[in-house]
Write a protein that holds these residues in place. Sequence first.
Motif, PDB file in Angstrom:
ATOM      1  N   GLN A 103      34.438  53.924  40.507  1.00 27.34           N
ATOM      2  CA  GLN A 103      35.847  54.306  40.556  1.00 27.34           C
ATOM      3  C   GLN A 103      36.452  54.004  41.923  1.00 27.34           C
ATOM      4  O   GLN A 103      37.567  53.471  42.020  1.00 27.34           O
ATOM      5  N   MET A 147      36.952  50.249  42.336  1.00 31.50           N
ATOM      6  CA  MET A 147      38.086  49.759  41.565  1.00 31.50           C
ATOM      7  C   MET A 147      39.409  50.098  42.250  1.00 31.50           C
ATOM      8  O   MET A 147      40.313  49.261  42.327  1.00 31.50           O
ATOM      9  N   LYS A 153      36.719  47.146  32.487  1.00 35.09           N
ATOM     10  CA  LYS A 153      37.513  47.795  33.526  1.00 35.09           C
ATOM     11  C   LYS A 153      38.553  48.743  32.927  1.00 35.09           C
ATOM     12  O   LYS A 153      38.916  49.750  33.534  1.00 35.09           O
ATOM     13  N   ILE A 169      41.440  41.854  38.825  1.00 32.22           N
ATOM     14  CA  ILE A 169      40.085  42.365  39.050  1.00 32.22           C
ATOM     15  C   ILE A 169      39.174  42.044  37.863  1.00 32.22           C
ATOM     16  O   ILE A 169      39.580  42.132  36.701  1.00 32.22           O
ATOM     17  N   PHE A 228      45.422  45.213  39.637  1.00 29.97           N
ATOM     18  CA  PHE A 228      44.501  45.521  38.549  1.00 29.97           C
ATOM     19  C   PHE A 228      44.207  44.299  37.682  1.00 29.97           C
ATOM     20  O   PHE A 228      43.061  44.054  37.304  1.00 29.97           O
ATOM     21  N   ILE A 239      34.177  44.541  40.670  1.00 29.08           N
ATOM     22  CA  ILE A 239      33.947  45.984  40.808  1.00 29.08           C
ATOM     23  C   ILE A 239      32.479  46.264  41.111  1.00 29.08           C
ATOM     24  O   ILE A 239      32.149  47.051  41.998  1.00 29.08           O
TER      25      ILE A 239
END
Length: 212
Positions: free
Chosen positions: A19, A22, A57, A34, A31, A39
Motif C-alpha cells: 500500500q 502504491m 492494482k 503504475i 495511478f 509496485i
Amino acid sequence: MSHAEQTDLRIRRTQKFLQEAMIELITEKGFDAITVGDIAERAMINRATFYRHYQDKYDLVARIFEETANYLMENMNPIHKDPAKKEAENPPEIWVQFFKHVAEHDRLYKAMLGKNGSPWFAARISEHTIKLMLEGERFLKQQVAPGAQVDEAMPEELPLTQLSHVLIGTIVWWLESEKPYTPRQMATWFHRFAFYGYLAALGYQAPNPRKK
C-alpha cells in the motif's frame, strides 16, 4: 506468539508495504501509469507475492475502502439508535466512523482522489456510499411528518448520486486543506447538508436547520 499470529503479522506487514509503495508511485507518476511490477519492485517483493495478496492494482486500492464500506453496511444500527436525536449537530455515528476511516488512510485517499489519482476509484466510492445512503433513507424519511411531501420528487437515484459526489468533494476538500478538522466535525457538516438538502431534493418540506 503463535505460528498463526506470526503469519497474520507477516501478511499485514506485506500488505502495508504494498500500500505504501502504491501511494508513493501514484504521487510520482499517476495511478494509470503504475504496473504491478512497479509496485512489487518499490515494495521490494516479487510479483508472485503480490498476487498472493491481490488480484491487481485495482484490487489493492479497492480492498482498503470496500472492507470498511462492507463493515459499515453490516453495522447500520447506529443510524437508527436514537431517532430523537435528529438535529443537524448530531450526525449518525456511521458517518463519524466513515470519516475516521478516511483520516486513518488519508495518504491513500489524497493520492487516489487527487490529480494523479483515478476516476475509477472515485466511482467505486460513489457506488458504495450510494448503498449506505439507501440503507439510511428510511431513517431520513422518518424525520418528516406523513404526507409532508410538497413537491414532485426527483428520480430516486438522482439525489443519491448527487449526494455521493458531495461526499467525495467533502473528502477531497478536507484532505487538501490538511484536515484541520476532526472526523466528527466533518461528519456533522456533511450530515447537516445531507439531512436538510437531501430531503428537499426528494420533494419534502425540510425543517429549518438554524438553531432557535
